[in-house]
Design a protein around this motif. Structure first.
Motif, PDB file in Angstrom:
ATOM      1  N   ILE A  19       0.724  -1.108  -0.097  1.00 53.98           N
ATOM      2  CA  ILE A  19       0.038  -0.035  -0.012  1.00 53.98           C
ATOM      3  C   ILE A  19       0.841   1.122  -0.020  1.00 53.98           C
ATOM      4  O   ILE A  19       0.401   2.243   0.054  1.00 53.98           O
ATOM      5  N   VAL A  20       2.065   1.258  -0.075  1.00 56.49           N
ATOM      6  CA  VAL A  20       2.808   2.314  -0.257  1.00 56.49           C
ATOM      7  C   VAL A  20       2.843   3.155  -1.231  1.00 56.49           C
ATOM      8  O   VAL A  20       2.691   4.431  -0.922  1.00 56.49           O
ATOM      9  N   PRO A  21       2.708   2.756  -2.245  1.00 59.88           N
ATOM     10  CA  PRO A  21       2.764   3.598  -3.356  1.00 59.88           C
ATOM     11  C   PRO A  21       1.354   4.393  -3.368  1.00 59.88           C
ATOM     12  O   PRO A  21       1.093   5.559  -3.835  1.00 59.88           O
ATOM     13  N   ALA A  22       0.263   3.630  -3.102  1.00 64.04           N
ATOM     14  CA  ALA A  22      -1.028   4.651  -2.935  1.00 64.04           C
ATOM     15  C   ALA A  22      -1.230   5.562  -1.905  1.00 64.04           C
ATOM     16  O   ALA A  22      -1.666   6.562  -2.134  1.00 64.04           O
ATOM     17  N   LEU A  23      -0.465   5.254  -0.714  1.00 60.17           N
ATOM     18  CA  LEU A  23      -0.285   6.219   0.443  1.00 60.17           C
ATOM     19  C   LEU A  23       0.658   7.331  -0.093  1.00 60.17           C
ATOM     20  O   LEU A  23       0.172   8.590   0.331  1.00 60.17           O
ATOM     21  N   LYS A  24       1.834   7.248  -0.769  1.00 58.69           N
ATOM     22  CA  LYS A  24       2.494   8.309  -1.363  1.00 58.69           C
ATOM     23  C   LYS A  24       1.744   9.130  -2.247  1.00 58.69           C
ATOM     24  O   LYS A  24       1.806  10.311  -2.315  1.00 58.69           O
ATOM     25  N   GLN A  25       0.741   8.346  -3.130  1.00 60.54           N
ATOM     26  CA  GLN A  25       0.211   9.251  -4.095  1.00 60.54           C
ATOM     27  C   GLN A  25      -0.982  10.089  -3.461  1.00 60.54           C
ATOM     28  O   GLN A  25      -1.168  11.333  -3.776  1.00 60.54           O
ATOM     29  N   GLN A  26      -1.399   9.500  -2.416  1.00 55.99           N
ATOM     30  CA  GLN A  26      -2.768  10.336  -1.506  1.00 55.99           C
ATOM     31  C   GLN A  26      -1.903  11.430  -0.919  1.00 55.99           C
ATOM     32  O   GLN A  26      -2.260  12.439  -0.860  1.00 55.99           O
ATOM     33  N   LEU A  27      -0.624  11.218  -0.147  1.00 52.24           N
ATOM     34  CA  LEU A  27      -0.063  12.223   0.362  1.00 52.24           C
ATOM     35  C   LEU A  27       0.319  13.437  -0.544  1.00 52.24           C
ATOM     36  O   LEU A  27       0.161  14.557  -0.453  1.00 52.24           O
ATOM     37  N   GLN A  28       0.769  13.155  -1.689  1.00 49.03           N
ATOM     38  CA  GLN A  28       0.989  14.056  -2.829  1.00 49.03           C
ATOM     39  C   GLN A  28      -0.224  14.969  -2.961  1.00 49.03           C
ATOM     40  O   GLN A  28      -0.252  16.105  -3.484  1.00 49.03           O
ATOM     41  N   LYS A  29      -1.336  14.218  -3.270  1.00 49.09           N
ATOM     42  CA  LYS A  29      -2.699  15.095  -3.349  1.00 49.09           C
ATOM     43  C   LYS A  29      -2.857  16.047  -2.336  1.00 49.09           C
ATOM     44  O   LYS A  29      -3.437  17.199  -2.586  1.00 49.09           O
ATOM     45  N   VAL A  30      -2.915  15.686  -1.091  1.00 46.08           N
ATOM     46  CA  VAL A  30      -3.054  16.349   0.117  1.00 46.08           C
ATOM     47  C   VAL A  30      -2.300  17.602   0.086  1.00 46.08           C
ATOM     48  O   VAL A  30      -2.710  18.658   0.239  1.00 46.08           O
ATOM     49  N   ILE A  31      -0.984  17.382  -0.199  1.00 42.19           N
ATOM     50  CA  ILE A  31       0.342  18.307  -0.054  1.00 42.19           C
ATOM     51  C   ILE A  31      -0.423  19.433  -1.260  1.00 42.19           C
ATOM     52  O   ILE A  31      -0.321  20.576  -0.833  1.00 42.19           O
ATOM     53  N   ALA A  32      -0.440  19.100  -2.367  1.00 41.02           N
ATOM     54  CA  ALA A  32      -1.272  19.980  -3.274  1.00 41.02           C
ATOM     55  C   ALA A  32      -2.399  20.596  -3.081  1.00 41.02           C
ATOM     56  O   ALA A  32      -2.363  21.902  -3.232  1.00 41.02           O
ATOM     57  N   ALA A  33      -3.236  19.850  -2.410  1.00 42.60           N
ATOM     58  CA  ALA A  33      -4.632  20.847  -2.041  1.00 42.60           C
ATOM     59  C   ALA A  33      -4.089  21.887  -1.115  1.00 42.60           C
ATOM     60  O   ALA A  33      -4.665  22.927  -1.011  1.00 42.60           O
ATOM     61  N   HIS A  34      -3.198  21.593  -0.027  1.00 42.72           N
ATOM     62  CA  HIS A  34      -2.827  22.341   0.967  1.00 42.72           C
ATOM     63  C   HIS A  34      -2.039  23.573   0.515  1.00 42.72           C
ATOM     64  O   HIS A  34      -2.248  24.783   0.856  1.00 42.72           O
ATOM     65  N   GLU A  35      -1.221  23.457  -0.514  1.00 41.57           N
ATOM     66  CA  GLU A  35      -0.445  24.351  -1.308  1.00 41.57           C
ATOM     67  C   GLU A  35      -1.330  25.435  -1.820  1.00 41.57           C
ATOM     68  O   GLU A  35      -1.424  26.719  -1.854  1.00 41.57           O
ATOM     69  N   THR A  36      -2.304  24.950  -2.558  1.00 46.68           N
ATOM     70  CA  THR A  36      -3.488  25.436  -3.275  1.00 46.68           C
ATOM     71  C   THR A  36      -4.382  26.363  -2.120  1.00 46.68           C
ATOM     72  O   THR A  36      -4.606  27.642  -2.667  1.00 46.68           O
ATOM     73  N   ASP A  37      -4.649  25.808  -1.230  1.00 46.71           N
ATOM     74  CA  ASP A  37      -5.419  26.579   0.012  1.00 46.71           C
ATOM     75  C   ASP A  37      -4.507  27.794   0.427  1.00 46.71           C
ATOM     76  O   ASP A  37      -4.939  28.856   0.472  1.00 46.71           O
ATOM     77  N   LEU A  38      -3.183  27.543   0.573  1.00 47.94           N
ATOM     78  CA  LEU A  38      -2.293  28.680   1.205  1.00 47.94           C
ATOM     79  C   LEU A  38      -2.102  29.738   0.122  1.00 47.94           C
ATOM     80  O   LEU A  38      -2.209  30.792   0.457  1.00 47.94           O
ATOM     81  N   LYS A  39      -2.213  29.361  -0.983  1.00 47.22           N
ATOM     82  CA  LYS A  39      -2.185  30.365  -2.336  1.00 47.22           C
ATOM     83  C   LYS A  39      -3.379  31.117  -2.367  1.00 47.22           C
ATOM     84  O   LYS A  39      -3.468  32.397  -2.911  1.00 47.22           O
ATOM     85  N   THR A  40      -4.411  30.645  -2.026  1.00 47.04           N
ATOM     86  CA  THR A  40      -5.641  31.352  -2.149  1.00 47.04           C
ATOM     87  C   THR A  40      -6.244  32.128  -0.958  1.00 47.04           C
ATOM     88  O   THR A  40      -7.267  32.560  -0.482  1.00 47.04           O
ATOM     89  N   LYS A  41      -5.156  32.055   0.132  1.00 50.65           N
ATOM     90  CA  LYS A  41      -5.366  32.760   1.081  1.00 50.65           C
ATOM     91  C   LYS A  41      -6.161  32.173   2.095  1.00 50.65           C
ATOM     92  O   LYS A  41      -7.059  32.669   2.980  1.00 50.65           O
ATOM     93  N   PHE A  42      -6.645  30.790   2.224  1.00 47.27           N
ATOM     94  CA  PHE A  42      -7.309  29.900   3.101  1.00 47.27           C
ATOM     95  C   PHE A  42      -6.879  30.273   4.309  1.00 47.27           C
ATOM     96  O   PHE A  42      -5.670  30.259   4.745  1.00 47.27           O
ATOM     97  N   ALA A  43      -7.678  30.218   5.342  1.00 41.44           N
ATOM     98  CA  ALA A  43      -7.421  30.826   6.807  1.00 41.44           C
ATOM     99  C   ALA A  43      -6.642  29.713   7.758  1.00 41.44           C
ATOM    100  O   ALA A  43      -5.896  29.733   8.337  1.00 41.44           O
TER     101      ALA A  43
END
Length: 65
Positions: A19-43
């Motif tokens: 399950i390591v590859p799937a977990l790494k892929q999910q983590l990358q998605k969450v990191i990307a979403a977090h970075e997008t939130d920060l760029k859009t000034k999410f609180a």
């Protein structure tokens, strides 16, 4: 688990490598979403109790998300 001294110890379990590859892929998605939130000034996130005072930037740090 508690030892004879009453100290709680963490129990280690084997981690399935399949399950390591799937977990790494999910983590990358969450990191990307977090970075997008920060760029859009999410609180950020809500922290329990007084952690927001103790850790000033924690509301926007990925580890607390």
């Amino acid at each position: 688990m508690k030892s004879k001294s009453g100290i709680t110890r963490q129990r280690r379990l084997p981690f399935p490598q399949t399950i390591v590859p799937a977990l790494k892929q999910q983590l990358q998605k969450v990191i990307a979403a977090h970075e997008t939130d920060l760029k859009t000034k999410f609180a950020g996130t809500f922290l329990p109790d007084q952690l927001d005072r103790k850790h000033k930037n924690a509301v926007k740090e990925f580890i607390w998300q």
